[in-house]
Design an enzyme around this catalytic site. Structure first.
Site, short mmCIF file in Angstrom:
data_model
loop_
_atom_site.label_atom_id
_atom_site.label_comp_id
_atom_site.label_asym_id
_atom_site.label_seq_id
_atom_site.Cartn_x
_atom_site.Cartn_y
_atom_site.Cartn_z
N ASP A 57 -28.20 -1.09 25.49
CA ASP A 57 -27.06 -1.91 25.06
C ASP A 57 -26.67 -2.92 26.13
OD1 ASP A 57 -27.07 -0.31 22.79
OD2 ASP A 57 -25.51 1.03 23.55
N GLU A 173 -22.07 2.94 17.68
CA GLU A 173 -21.14 3.61 18.58
C GLU A 173 -19.73 3.57 18.01
OE1 GLU A 173 -23.14 3.30 23.02
OE2 GLU A 173 -21.42 2.03 22.55
#
Length: 276
Positions: A57, A173
């Site tokens: 990420d 997430e």
């Protein structure tokens, strides 16, 4: 056939549909860079700051940030546009080598390292409420302190340079509330928002990230008793199942129940503070 809840959650998180082909992926990359550049233009600021952990990420967001400021320099002739990549280890990070691989790939204009250990330990020592906690619970609470101290450091660097802080939150997430409130959940812009995990990996691969970074096991790495604890172990479901859920595909009843329950229980993380 997706359920109404899946559709509702995907809409709330503005989930990006699966990439139909390479052209769709490329278009999404260009859209994300345009977003980053527009955030700087509209703010009147020229500097971006992001903490780099070594995971896919931050690796992806970091490279997008660097490419964006390079394009702004080329388009405007203004050398003031720049990106600062920050390492924020707690003492020595157990997977520091992965973080350095990410930094070498991103090739940021400026690199900074802020070791957060002294700040975390200093604060923890002053909070007497931590003393009576069981080891595992104290470790968890301290992990959240780490995340918040990291964001304090990033905002301090951004403030010192009149810049903006980038966050790495994405849909996979967000749906699980897998971020520390006012920690890694705090930022000025979140250029990966709406993407599922596999889309982040696809963008990383397209940008030329090393396969080791693309496939690195995701971990928040906040708990000292369990360094490198995989995200999926904490979730109780895999990212494959989370991605499928968000894209309206059929998942097991177990995965469906876990994702919906976790989404509902973590709603407070995705909204502004409650007011009367």
């Amino acid at each position: 056939m997706s359920s109404n809840r899946q559709q509702e959650i995907a809409k709330a998180l503005d989930v990006v549909p699966p990439f139909a082909d390479e052209a769709a992926l490329v278009a999404e990359v260009e859209r994300r860079k345009a977003f980053i550049k527009n955030c700087l233009r509209t703010s009147g600021l020229k500097v971006l700051v992001l903490g780099i952990s070594g995971g896919v990420d931050s690796t992806t967001a970091g490279r997008l940030a660097q490419l964006s400021v390079e394009e702004l320099r080329s388009e405007t002739g203004d050398a003031g546009y720049r990106f600062i990549a920050v390492r924020l280890p707690y003492n020595v990070q157990h997977d520091e080598q992965d973080a350095q691989v990410a930094m070498n790939f991103i090739r940021a204009d400026e690199e900074e390292t802020v070791n957060i250990a002294d700040s975390v330990l200093g604060l923890a020592e002053q909070v007497s409420h931590l003393n009576h906690l069981a080891d595992a619970r104290r470790d968890f609470v301290t992990g959240n302190i780490k995340a918040r101290i990291r964001m304090v450091a990033q905002f301090a660097i951004a403030n010192a340079n009149n810049g903006l802080v980038i966050g790495t939150d994405h849909a996979a997430e967000a749906v699980m509330g897998f971020f520390t409130k006012f920690g890694d959940g705090a930022c000025d812009l979140a250029p990966l928002s709406g993407l599922v995990k596999n889309q982040v990996r696809s963008i990383a691969r397209y940008l030329g990230a090393p396969e080791s970074a693309v496939h690195k096991v995701p971990t928040a790495d906040l708990e000292e008793l369990r360094p490198g604890k995989p995200d999926e172990e904490a979730h109780g479901v895999s990212y494959v199942e989370i991605d499928a859920f968000l894209h309206g595909q059929q998942v097991s009843q177990h995965a469906y129940d876990v994702i919906v329950r976790t989404y509902d229980n973590t709603q407070h993380k995705r909204i502004l503070p409650l007011v009367p």
